[in-house]
Motif scaffolding. Structure first.
Motif, mmCIF file in Angstrom:
data_model
loop_
_atom_site.group_PDB
_atom_site.id
_atom_site.type_symbol
_atom_site.label_atom_id
_atom_site.label_comp_id
_atom_site.label_asym_id
_atom_site.label_seq_id
_atom_site.Cartn_x
_atom_site.Cartn_y
_atom_site.Cartn_z
ATOM 1 N N UNK A 146 0.964 -1.161 0.004
ATOM 2 C CA UNK A 146 0.086 -0.055 0.006
ATOM 3 C C UNK A 146 0.865 1.208 0.002
ATOM 4 N N UNK A 147 0.589 2.162 -0.693
ATOM 5 C CA UNK A 147 1.476 3.371 -0.806
ATOM 6 C C UNK A 147 1.594 3.998 0.459
ATOM 7 N N UNK A 148 0.718 3.881 1.331
ATOM 8 C CA UNK A 148 0.647 4.526 2.802
ATOM 9 C C UNK A 148 1.757 3.776 3.692
ATOM 10 N N UNK A 149 2.280 2.644 3.187
ATOM 11 C CA UNK A 149 3.124 1.690 4.128
ATOM 12 C C UNK A 149 4.599 2.125 4.483
ATOM 13 N N UNK A 150 4.907 2.260 5.693
ATOM 14 C CA UNK A 150 6.288 2.960 6.052
ATOM 15 C C UNK A 150 7.107 1.888 6.547
ATOM 16 N N UNK A 151 8.478 2.489 6.828
ATOM 17 C CA UNK A 151 9.240 1.516 7.407
ATOM 18 C C UNK A 151 8.911 0.993 8.944
ATOM 19 N N UNK A 152 9.534 -0.039 9.267
ATOM 20 C CA UNK A 152 9.426 -0.741 10.492
ATOM 21 C C UNK A 152 10.677 -0.309 11.449
ATOM 22 N N UNK A 153 10.206 0.475 12.467
ATOM 23 C CA UNK A 153 11.689 0.830 13.176
ATOM 24 C C UNK A 153 11.804 -0.100 14.402
ATOM 25 N N UNK A 154 10.815 -0.634 14.985
ATOM 26 C CA UNK A 154 10.793 -1.226 16.420
ATOM 27 C C UNK A 154 11.059 -0.293 17.548
ATOM 28 N N UNK A 155 12.308 0.619 17.344
ATOM 29 C CA UNK A 155 12.438 1.566 18.260
ATOM 30 C C UNK A 155 11.923 2.951 17.966
ATOM 31 N N UNK A 156 11.442 3.608 19.010
ATOM 32 C CA UNK A 156 10.869 4.988 18.799
ATOM 33 C C UNK A 156 12.341 5.920 18.547
ATOM 34 N N UNK A 157 11.888 6.725 17.734
ATOM 35 C CA UNK A 157 12.883 7.810 17.299
ATOM 36 C C UNK A 157 13.268 8.753 18.294
ATOM 37 N N UNK A 158 14.525 9.441 18.314
ATOM 38 C CA UNK A 158 14.695 10.197 19.408
ATOM 39 C C UNK A 158 13.688 11.566 19.432
ATOM 40 N N UNK A 159 12.920 11.931 18.254
ATOM 41 C CA UNK A 159 12.163 12.881 18.286
ATOM 42 C C UNK A 159 10.661 12.365 18.993
ATOM 43 N N UNK A 160 10.529 11.252 18.704
ATOM 44 C CA UNK A 160 9.357 10.537 19.534
ATOM 45 C C UNK A 160 9.503 10.296 20.795
ATOM 46 N N UNK A 161 10.782 10.168 21.400
ATOM 47 C CA UNK A 161 10.927 9.752 22.525
ATOM 48 C C UNK A 161 11.000 11.249 23.347
#
Length: 235
Positions: A207-222
């Motif tokens: 699906x065009x809306x599918x994105x990467x799978x990070x497992x960990x939250x990014x620094x910005x999200x933290x």
């Protein structure tokens, strides 16, 4: 069928092009390589060698994570742009699926795959004969070694950062049963194309809306989570 596969989930670049009559792969480990600055140029140069352009591609494949936040995001965004502009299907494959498959022809036993996740942790998976025993995790070296210890079997340690993990693991548990994949990091183009084609044939494009799978939250999200909690505590 002209298939382009790209992996920039780590500091390495795996880039492969498969046509009906040829296969070419590039593997770049230079720390100076930047996906944002160099990736499109590498893709176009690879296509030019086969007298192809972006519009001649029939399928795009990339890794979806875990791995580098920046590398995954840049590559997926670039390929989505190419896919939309040329009406070309795009498929993404879990990074550790590809890492694991890359040793399937030379090792039939248990496999532990690792990618340096920074902050003294590794992205990690453990499989036996293709069956995932421990799903993708983001853990400290000590905890991973603890999970692998006592399994009473030889385990092939592979992945882009297998060597650095192996050196740390030996200090923690010299008799852990780990065997280092001496050829890691490996080029992942062949395995990425193989798994991407299988996924496309079975499920169709992402699906065009599918994105990467990070497992960990990014620094910005933290940081956002921390501010939200602080705000809630103040109220």
């Amino acid at each position: 069928m002209n298939i382009l596969a790209v992996d920039t989930s780590t500091t390495n670049l795996s880039l492969a092009l498969k046509t009906d009559t040829s296969f070419e792969e590039r593997f770049i480990t230079s720390p100076s390589f930047s996906p944002s600055e160099n990736l499109l140029g590498e893709i176009k140069d690879l296509l030019k060698r086969e007298n192809l352009t972006l519009k001649d591609l029939d399928l795009l494949i990339c890794t979806k994570g875990p791995g580098s936040f920046t590398g995954l995001r840049i590559t997926m965004s670039l390929l989505k742009g190419i896919a939309l502009a040329g009406d070309i299907p795009l498929v993404s494959v879990p990074t550790l699926d590809v890492v694991e498959d890359s040793v399937s022809s030379v090792w039939q036993g248990p496999v532990a795959s690792v990618i340096d996740a920074k902050k003294k942790k590794y992205y990690f998976r453990f499989s036996v004969l293709g069956n995932v025993i421990i799903k993708d995790k983001d853990e400290e070296t000590e905890k991973i070694v603890e999970e692998l210890d006592g399994r009473n079997c030889m385990i092939l340690l592979t992945g882009p950062d297998a060597r650095s993990f192996y050196e740390k693991a030996l200090k923690i548990s010299p008799s852990s049963g780990l065997i280092l994949d001496e050829y890691a990091p490996r080029a992942l183009g062949r395995s990425l194309i193989k798994l991407g084609q299988l996924k496309y044939e079975k499920y169709g494009p992402d699906d065009i809306g599918e994105g990467p799978v990070y497992i960990r939250r990014s620094d910005a999200e933290e940081m956002l989570l921390k501010k939200t909690k602080e705000s809630e505590n103040e109220n």
